[in-house]
Structure formats: C-alpha cells, structure tokens
Design a protein around this motif. Structure first.
Motif, PDB file in Angstrom:
ATOM      1  N   GLN A 608       0.866  -1.177   0.000  1.00  0.00           N
ATOM      2  CA  GLN A 608       0.000   0.000   0.000  1.00  0.00           C
ATOM      3  C   GLN A 608       0.902   1.226   0.000  1.00  0.00           C
ATOM      4  O   GLN A 608       1.943   1.228   0.676  1.00  0.00           O
ATOM      5  N   PHE A 609       0.483   2.236  -0.723  1.00  0.00           N
ATOM      6  CA  PHE A 609       1.280   3.462  -0.873  1.00  0.00           C
ATOM      7  C   PHE A 609       2.695   3.140  -1.338  1.00  0.00           C
ATOM      8  O   PHE A 609       3.677   3.710  -0.871  1.00  0.00           O
ATOM      9  N   GLY A 610       2.810   2.162  -2.213  1.00  0.00           N
ATOM     10  CA  GLY A 610       4.090   1.861  -2.849  1.00  0.00           C
ATOM     11  C   GLY A 610       5.054   1.012  -2.035  1.00  0.00           C
ATOM     12  O   GLY A 610       6.164   0.742  -2.472  1.00  0.00           O
ATOM     13  N   ARG A 611       4.653   0.585  -0.866  1.00  0.00           N
ATOM     14  CA  ARG A 611       5.556  -0.241  -0.044  1.00  0.00           C
ATOM     15  C   ARG A 611       4.776  -1.380   0.585  1.00  0.00           C
ATOM     16  O   ARG A 611       3.562  -1.283   0.787  1.00  0.00           O
ATOM     17  N   THR A 612       5.512  -2.444   0.892  1.00  0.00           N
ATOM     18  CA  THR A 612       4.822  -3.500   1.639  1.00  0.00           C
ATOM     19  C   THR A 612       4.582  -2.964   3.046  1.00  0.00           C
ATOM     20  O   THR A 612       5.401  -2.216   3.605  1.00  0.00           O
ATOM     21  N   ILE A 613       3.459  -3.355   3.623  1.00  0.00           N
ATOM     22  CA  ILE A 613       3.055  -2.684   4.872  1.00  0.00           C
ATOM     23  C   ILE A 613       3.957  -3.047   6.054  1.00  0.00           C
ATOM     24  O   ILE A 613       3.953  -2.360   7.069  1.00  0.00           O
ATOM     25  N   ASP A 614       4.759  -4.123   5.908  1.00  0.00           N
ATOM     26  CA  ASP A 614       5.660  -4.461   7.023  1.00  0.00           C
ATOM     27  C   ASP A 614       6.743  -3.401   7.220  1.00  0.00           C
ATOM     28  O   ASP A 614       7.445  -3.405   8.227  1.00  0.00           O
ATOM     29  N   THR A 615       6.867  -2.479   6.261  1.00  0.00           N
ATOM     30  CA  THR A 615       7.895  -1.437   6.392  1.00  0.00           C
ATOM     31  C   THR A 615       7.385  -0.232   7.187  1.00  0.00           C
ATOM     32  O   THR A 615       8.135   0.698   7.450  1.00  0.00           O
ATOM     33  N   TYR A 616       6.094  -0.245   7.541  1.00  0.00           N
ATOM     34  CA  TYR A 616       5.540   0.891   8.297  1.00  0.00           C
ATOM     35  C   TYR A 616       5.660   0.645   9.802  1.00  0.00           C
ATOM     36  O   TYR A 616       5.369  -0.469  10.292  1.00  0.00           O
ATOM     37  N   GLY A 617       6.058   1.691  10.497  1.00  0.00           N
ATOM     38  CA  GLY A 617       6.274   1.590  11.949  1.00  0.00           C
ATOM     39  C   GLY A 617       5.059   1.078  12.695  1.00  0.00           C
ATOM     40  O   GLY A 617       5.180   0.308  13.658  1.00  0.00           O
ATOM     41  N   ASN A 618       3.887   1.484  12.237  1.00  0.00           N
ATOM     42  CA  ASN A 618       2.657   1.074  12.910  1.00  0.00           C
ATOM     43  C   ASN A 618       2.518  -0.454  12.921  1.00  0.00           C
ATOM     44  O   ASN A 618       2.198  -1.062  13.940  1.00  0.00           O
ATOM     45  N   ILE A 619       2.806  -1.054  11.761  1.00  0.00           N
ATOM     46  CA  ILE A 619       2.699  -2.518  11.647  1.00  0.00           C
ATOM     47  C   ILE A 619       3.839  -3.171  12.430  1.00  0.00           C
ATOM     48  O   ILE A 619       3.663  -4.192  13.093  1.00  0.00           O
ATOM     49  N   GLN A 620       5.007  -2.557  12.365  1.00  0.00           N
ATOM     50  CA  GLN A 620       6.163  -3.125  13.076  1.00  0.00           C
ATOM     51  C   GLN A 620       5.889  -3.179  14.583  1.00  0.00           C
ATOM     52  O   GLN A 620       6.173  -4.180  15.244  1.00  0.00           O
ATOM     53  N   GLU A 621       5.321  -2.109  15.093  1.00  0.00           N
ATOM     54  CA  GLU A 621       5.025  -2.096  16.535  1.00  0.00           C
ATOM     55  C   GLU A 621       4.021  -3.189  16.880  1.00  0.00           C
ATOM     56  O   GLU A 621       4.164  -3.904  17.867  1.00  0.00           O
ATOM     57  N   LYS A 622       3.021  -3.329  16.020  1.00  0.00           N
ATOM     58  CA  LYS A 622       2.017  -4.369  16.278  1.00  0.00           C
ATOM     59  C   LYS A 622       2.683  -5.739  16.330  1.00  0.00           C
ATOM     60  O   LYS A 622       2.444  -6.533  17.245  1.00  0.00           O
TER      61      LYS A 622
END
Ligand SMILES: Cc1cc2nc3c(=O)[nH]c(=O)nc-3n(C[C@H](O)[C@H](O)[C@H](O)COP(=O)(O)OP(=O)(O)OC[C@H]3O[C@@H](n4cnc5c(N)ncnc54)[C@H](O)[C@@H]3O)c2cc1C
Length: 892
Positions: A608-622
């Motif tokens: 999403q938004f050009g990146r896999t969502i595992d690269t977003y801090g929000n998902i990482q924290e989860k």
C-alpha cells in the motif's frame, strides 16, 4: 495425509550402489555401534526431528562420526544399530534460526554426508554439514509464499548433480522446483506445476519420479517433460493392487523399480517397470503395530540386497524387511513416542490438523466430524497424559504442553473438546482416583472410546462454585448416592459418557447436630440412568464443540464412585482446574503464534502506498507487541509445566496468572492480526474472525479473569503474611512465591530483618538492567502491600478497585520474572535467538515497570480513591435507574 520424511538419492557418483543412497562406512565388518550410529543417524533423521520438550534448549547437534573412507554397497543382514541416536541437525527446539528446524521433512544425504533437508514449516531448504552446529539456508527462507524466491512447505528434496541443482517438492505451492546450487541464486524455476507433489526420486538415467497425493499415483518425467508417465497407481484412491492411497515417499532402484510408501494403505508397494499393478512387499495386514504391520509408512530406503528400511511413522519405529520377508524387525525406535534418545516423536498431530481437519467447516457444521474425532482418537489425543499402563500416551506436562500448542493453533473447538475431556473431564480420576477407579475408567477414556466432561456450573452457581445446589443423597441401603439437580454449559455435555460431577451431600454435623452440605465429587456414567442432556447450545464461538445442560433425576451413583472423599469436592474441583490450566496457557500460545505467522506473511506481501506494509512503523510495533505477548505466554506455559513436572505442587497462582495472561494476550494478538490484515481479516475465508469469536470464552470460563485477578491479589497478601520462610527454597524457579516472597523481604527489611538474594544473581548479565527494574518493582510492591495491610487489614478483600490493580501489578511482576528466567536460559544454552529475546524482554520489562509504577501511584493517590468512591456512587445510580442516567441530548 501426514508424512514425516524420507531420504532420497540420485545416481551419478556411486554406480555400484543402487540409486546412490550415499552411505559411507569404513571397514564395515569391524563396525561396532559407533559406525552403525552413522546409519542410525540417517534413519533417525528420516523419521523426524526428535523433540525434547523438557528443556528450553532441547538438544544440541552431536556428531561423533569420523570421516568415511569407503562406500558400503549393502548392509549385512545381521547389522545392528545402536539404540540411542544422536542428533545431527537441528536439536535446538522448534524454530527458524539456522541451528533450528521446524518439522524437517524429506532428507537427501550427499556423498560427503552433507544433509539437504526440506525444512517444511520454515518454508526453506537447509543444508547441514556433518558436525556443524548451524545449517545454511540454500533455498526459500523468504517466508511462506508462491513467489519464485519462496517455498511453501517443502516435503522432499534431492540433488541433481548433473545440473548442480536441487529439485524440490514445493508441496504447498503444488509445484516441483529446480534451484541452482550456484552461489548467488536467489530464486527457483518451476519444473512441473499443478501437482500435489510429496516424494521425489531420480534414477541413474536422470528420470525424475514424483508421487502425487491427490491423484494417488507416481509419475516418471524426463527432464523437460511436464506431463510424465504413470509408473504406480493412477487408478484413483483405493487399496487394490493397481491403486494407491496418498502415496508419500518413494525410492527407485537401478532397474527403475519404484518403491512407494503407500501412506493411507499402511503398506509399501513395489511397481516393476511397465507393470500396471504393484506388489505389496511390506505391511500387508492393515494398520497396526505388530511385526507384519505398519502405521503410515514414511521415509523409505532400499539397499542392493533389496532389503527395505522404512520409517513406520505412527509406530515411532524404523523397520527392516529383508527381500521376501513375511514380517519385519524393528531396528531403531519402537520404544513409544517420546524425546528419549531411543525414541522418536513424530510430529503427526500438526499434519493431521492440516490435512484432515477443516476448522471453518466444523464451525459451520457446529460439530467435529466423526472422521476427525476418530483421527484424533487414533493419534492418542484423548489420552495425552494418561499413563501408558492405562493405554494413554503418558506424556509429561511439558510434553503435553507442546501438543496443546499444536491443537489450539489449528482448531480451538477441538482444543475445547479434547481439553474438557482430559484437562478437566477425567483429570480428577488421574489426580484423586483410587486404583480401582483408574483401572475401570482410564483405558476407555485414553482411547476416546469414552468421552469425559466436567460438570460444576449451575444456573445459580458460576464463579461461586461452593453455592451449587445439586444434591447427592445416600440411599437407604447405603449403596448409592442419588443425584438430583441441573448443570449448565457443560462442554462435551451432550456427547460424554463419563462425568466428573459436583454435588452437595447433606449430612449432620457430629458436634453441633446441625444439617450441613458437604460438596463432593462423583464419577458418573451416563449409562447409570437418570442423566440426560439438553440440546447443544448455540454459541458465539467454539461452535464445533458441544456445550449442553445436564439433568440429574434420581441418578443412582454407586458409593464407590465418590472421587476424593465425601466433603472434598471443592478441593477436587480447584485442583482439577489448577492442574489443567497450563494446557490452556500453552494452547493459547500456539493460537497466537499461528495468528502472528499469518500476519507476518500478509504484511510482507501486502503493498500500500508503494511499499509492503511491514515497512511501516505502525505494523512493526504491532508485530513486536504480538510477539512479546506470545513470548511471555509461552514462557509462562512451559515454566509452569516444567515446575509441575519437577513435582512442585504450589502453582495455583502461577496457573491463574497464566490463564489470565494467555486469554487476554490471545485476544489482543488475534485482534491485532485482524487489524494488520485490514478488510480481508474480517472475512471468513482468512479464518481469523472465527478464532477471535472462539477466543472470547477463554476470559470467562474455567475461572472468570476478574475473579482470578482477585484471587491472585488476595493470595499475594496472604503470602506476604504467612510465607516468609518459603522464600529461600522458591527463588530458584521464579515462581509466584518469589514475587510475594521478595515483597515479604521488603517487609522484613522494614522490621530490621536482613534481606535475601537479589534477582540479578539469577539472571544473565545482559539482562541486569531489566532485573533491576524487577527488583525495584518488587520493592515498591512490598511497600504498597505493607501500607494497604496497615490501612485496611482484612477488609482489603472488599476493596476491589484496589485489589484489581494489585492483581495487574502481580501479573506484570510475574511476567517480568518469567521472561527474564527464560531469556537467561537462552543465553546459558547459547540459543540463537537469545539476543532477539533479550530485546523483547527489555521492552517488556521497561513497559511493565511503567505500568506497575502507574498502578502503584494510582492506588496511593487520594484522587484515585475519591474517583473510586464516585464510581461506586454512580454505579448505584445506574443500577437504581436500570438504565443509563444522562438525559438524551434531545431531551427525550
Ligand atoms: C462455552 C462454555 C463452556 C463451559 N464449559 C463448562 C464446563 O465444561 N464445566 C463447567 O462446570 N462449567 C462450564 N462453563 C461455565 C463457566 O465455567 C462459567 O461460565 C464461569 O465459571 C463463570 O460463571 P458465570 O458464567 O455464572 O458468571 P458469574 O459467576 O455469574 O459472573 C458474572 C460476572 O461477574 C463477575 N464476578 C463474579 N463474582 C465476582 C466477584 N466476587 N467480584 C467481582 N466480580 C465478580 C465475573 O467475573 C463475571 O464477569 C462453560 C461456560 C461456557 C460459556
């Protein structure tokens, strides 16, 4: 279908050795057990990763073998094998570090004894050189998936030396992959697709043979050919001589004769070249464990004399069948399922769930299908902890915890059914039964021929179990108790044959002459009569499990069926619940792990938004928070189980903390897993919504969490008052007493008695900052308890606003201690994930410390006390009005 593993061969280097099973021994005739061990190791590996569940660090790789000097073309008929194997790959417990394996499957041993292993649940192929403590990933390892750099449950692998590449059965992706062995290769190439490929072989002419578990056939392929020719089976599923039933591992000799482990027919067949029918050569007598039988044959190997060596997986043994023999001999294993050096423990349970059970379908059917129930029984899953002498698996608590993890990772309804049966249903017979009761009831309960249930709850007695009203009156002749009453929401209530029932026995007190009720446990058989059940309840979750009301109308129970003595019913009930709780904790740890794995897989692939969502801090924290909770739960489960196995009997608080922590964490983790999945997480097809529904009950039954929180906190107060002297003994195992014991120490310091040991004496140095936080927290906790006891005395039990927070503090303290203990062992045992664990532990402890401080500040804060007073008042108004009090904004 449930296959474990097999080793295969190719035919390039050792023409004199049929199909090049790369077996290397020096001076065979002179070999003693030492060199025989080499073969044993290989066969051992064929069978499965031995799991030692009794330690955090189950087993190190061991290798005592010297360099081989020559190739033995066949194995003498009188060859013996050492009965104790050594682990040659993995052995650091289940996991995905490079010194770990997770359900290793097909195995190929190269000329230099390098093993190439299909590391099934890690979705990778790992190469392991003899004597190395770590393997090297040579294919896959980018998570489960169907991209070209990924694998999905590889079941078999071999080396095509001509092309210097691996050929891999990528079972979950239904394709056969070629993966170059040249360095720098990052992806495979599809050779054959749309095939349920399980076993592989390559003959001397480089024909490839592949078993297909869907089409029940084996095909031979020329390199480049995508269709192949049927060489075994191909006439649908069946047990006729021209049929196969889920063919698994295969072996091909120099004459291109195909040997097939015919998994669900419990036989090994050979199919001579060009023949339309096979010949049963091993195990023609149906499933069983006598020497003429097999139970799910697996890995397969044939020497030049035509002697067949087969991993008889569900019998946990390797058998040898010389050519033409009518029966086989057990060469290794055969000592029951287990983690001992002379045992195998085939991880069949998980495969069973993957292949035979459909939790979504069960949920919709609101029933566990008969064939699944039968499969569970066949696997011994109804008698996990019943001693072997009564026909059970006889597993320790620690070993059982591993099975509970597997069951609950796959299907929580089945977990409830099997748990209600054994964790509570017949647990009382195990704990309190007389020899006669055990002999009478356990054998049929172990096989699942009889199903058990635990009947305590009544319409007016839930958390307050002592208020049950079911009566058990002694008959005039003194031979029976006559039961009358109603039980509600009894798991397995509609399907059970044997019930542990709690009822009040009216008696006259000898001293006072007053009537009194003595709560008593009974073993009640449905066939006694006078016991009926209501319809299966319609529920929010665990729909496939049966929950029903039970009615007793003059149900005559022989006096011999009193369990644990008249008047001891409450003690029996509490002990059963305490003893069974570790199973729930372990199970929910498995559920969390499943949800985390699903989430990782999704996050790595969802862009999403050009990146896999595992690269977003929000998902990482989860993801990290999910892993932390699973880590702590798993740590509690196994520490609890191990302490129980060590014979420690005081574990009720740890069990209660575990139950609360696990049920709340599982809810959190699965909820977050759905969030990570976004909209698709809400869809039935993903399976998480069912798990969330299933999980809701875990915070309510077997002790509602709110009530257990009070219990933990109040027990803490008691310990502080009563158990000062226990401190020294209990420190070692970090169990509940240490928390409250150390708090007692705070009290002792307060009154001038010297302090005891420091937490940091017991934990790894890199964890000392966290250890310090724990020590400080325990100290604060002691202060608070001291002040509360002074302020409230015994009346503290009525201060629920405060006690609730004390419960939370205690859970946090215990969780800190447990994960510090586990991580210390990980360092001591040089577990590869120790650093990762220590970082998790650091975050957990720092945050737990903050929560503890907040709670401590809160309950000492007069504003909070004032707010609690206000809340009591407000709640009174709400209850009086029988509605919300504020007038609607539109004034109606
Ligand atoms: C699907 C399912 C399966 C079950 N299986 C079994 C089974 O196999 N065998 C069996 O015997 N029972 C079984 N039960 C019953 C279960 O154990 C009870 O539901 C549970 O013990 C709670 O009792 P209750 O529902 O009557 O709630 P209550 O005890 O009425 O409690 C209601 C609420 O009040 C709170 N509460 C109660 N007392 C206090 C207090 N002193 N202070 C503060 N809060 C309090 C509770 O935490 C809860 O939130 C099952 C229930 C369900 C739903």
């Amino acid at each position: 279908m449930n296959h474990s593993k097999k080793k295969q061969a190719n035919g390039v280097r050792h023409k004199q050795y049929s199909n090049q099973q790369q077996t290397h021994y020096s001076n065979y005739e002179e070999l003693g057990d030492f060199n025989n061990l080499i073969l044993h190791n290989r066969i051992f590996s064929i069978m499965g990763e031995p799991e030692d569940h009794n330690d955090w660090n189950p087993r190190l790789i061991e290798n005592t073998c010297d360099e081989p000097e020559a190739i033995i073309p066949n194995i003498p008929a009188n060859a013996r094998w050492a009965q104790n194997g050594v682990t040659v790959a993995g052995g650091h417990g289940r996991g995905n570090a490079t010194n770990q394996l997770h359900w290793p499957q097909g195995l190929f041993v190269d000329d230099d004894q390098t093993m190439i292993i299909g590391d099934y649940d890690n979705d990778r192929i790992i190469q392991w050189k003899m004597g190395d403590t770590n393997g090297q990933v040579v294919a896959g390892s980018h998570g489960q998936g169907n991209r070209l750099n990924q694998l999905n449950g590889p079941t078999d692998v071999l080396i095509d030396k001509e092309m210097d590449s691996l050929i891999i059965c990528d079972y979950g992706n239904r394709q056969v992959i070629r993966w170059s062995r040249h360095s720098g290769t990052t992806q495979g190439q599809i050779l054959i697709d749309n095939i349920s490929c399980f076993g592989l072989a390559m003959d001397d002419q480089r024909y490839l043979y592949i078993s297909d578990t869907d089409k029940h056939e084996v095909r031979r392929y020329q390199i480049g050919d995508k269709n192949g020719t049927i060489v075994a089976g191909g006439n649908g599923k069946g047990a006729d001589l021209n049929q196969l039933n889920s063919p698994g591992y295969i072996f091909v000799d120099q004459q291109q004769t195909v040997y097939v482990s015919d998994w669900d027919n419990h036989r090994v067949m050979i199919w001579n070249k060009g023949e339309k029918k096979g010949i049963v050569v091993v195990g023609s007598q149906g499933q069983g464990n006598i020497l003429t039988q097999l139970s799910h044959p697996n890995g397969l190997f044939v020497d030049t004399l035509g002697t067949i060596y087969v991993a008889d997986s569900w019998n946990n043994r390797v058998m040898r069948w010389p050519k033409g023999a009518k029966q086989g001999t057990v060469i290794v294993g055969g000592n029951g399922k287990g983690a001992g050096a002379n045992q195998f423990k085939v991880p069949t349970a998980s495969k069973f769930f993957e292949e035979k059970n459909n939790p979504t379908k069960n949920d919709q059917l609101e029933k566990i299908p008969n064939e699944v129930m039968n499969g569970l029984k066949e696997q011994g899953l109804f008698g996990i902890q019943i001693p072997v002498e009564y026909g059970g698996l006889g597993l320790t608590n620690t070993q059982a915890a591993c099975l509970f993890e597997i069951i609950s990772a796959h299907d929580l309804s089945i977990s409830i059914c099997t748990g209600a049966h054994q964790s509570i249903g017949f647990k009382g017979i195990l704990l309190f039964g007389t020899d006669t009761q055990k002999r009478k009831y356990l054998p049929k309960l172990a096989t699942g021929e009889h199903i058990a249930a635990f009947a305590l709850t009544e319409p007016t007695a839930g958390s307050d179990a002592t208020s049950i009203k079911t009566k058990a009156e002694l008959s005039f002749d003194g031979q029976y108790y006559i039961l009358n009453g109603t039980k509600i929401w009894i798991s397995n209530g509609g399907i059970a044959d044997i019930f542990t029932v709690f009822a009040q026995v009216p008696t006259i007190d000898d001293k006072t002459g007053q009537k009194q009720n003595k709560m008593t446990a009974f073993i009640v058989e449905r066939k006694f009569g006078g016991l009926t059940n209501g319809r299966s309840e319609k529920k929010m979750g665990i729909n496939a499990s049966n929950t029903a009301q039970i009615f007793f109308e003059d149900c005559k129970v022989p006096v011999q069926n009193v369990l644990g003595g008249v008047g001891n019913g409450f003690k029996v009930a509490v002990n059963i619940l305490n003893n069974g709780r570790f199973g729930m904790v372990a199970g929910l740890s498995g559920t969390m792990k499943m949800a985390i794995q699903k989430s990782i897989n999704f996050a790595k692939n969802r862009r999403q938004f050009g990146r896999t969502i595992d690269t977003y801090g929000n998902i990482q924290e989860k993801l990290v928070r999910m892993e932390m909770r699973q880590y702590v739960t798993e740590s509690i489960a196994f520490l609890l189980a191990q302490n129980m196995d060590r014979g420690i009997s005081e574990y009720q608080c740890e069990a209660a903390i575990g139950k609360i922590f696990a049920s709340e964490s599982a809810w959190f983790v699965v909820d977050e897993a759905i969030q990570i999945h976004g909209g698709i997480g809400f869809m039935r097809s993903i399976g998480l919504e069912r798990v969330l529904r299933d999980l809701r009950i875990f915070r309510i039954f077997e002790g509602a969490n709110d009530v257990l929180r009070l219990f933990i906190a109040l027990t803490g107060f008691q310990y502080v008052g009563l158990h000062l002297r226990e401190l020294q003994k209990t420190v070692k195992y970090f169990y509940f007493n240490i928390i409250v014991g150390e708090s007692s120490k705070r009290l002792r310091r307060g009154i001038g008695i010297s302090s005891g040991p420091n937490i940091n004496e017991y934990i790894h140095s890199s964890l000392h900052p966290s250890g310090l936080l724990l020590s400080k927290s325990i100290d604060y906790f002691g202060t608070v308890i001291e002040q509360l006891l002074i302020k409230y005395g015994k009346a503290i039990r009525d201060e629920q606003f405060i006690i609730h927070r004390i419960g939370d503090i205690t859970i946090d303290l215990y969780s800190m201690a447990v994960c510090l203990s586990r991580c210390t062992q990980s360092f001591q045992n040089q577990i590869s994930s120790a650093i990762h664990e220590s970082n998790l532990v650091r975050i957990w402890c720092e945050e737990a410390y903050e929560r503890i401080n907040n709670n401590i500040n809160l309950i000492q804060n007069s504003a909070f006390i004032e707010r609690t007073r206000l809340m009591s008042e407000l709640s009174g108004e709400i209850i009086d009005k029988e509605s919300t009090v504020p007038v609607h904004p539109l004034s109606f």
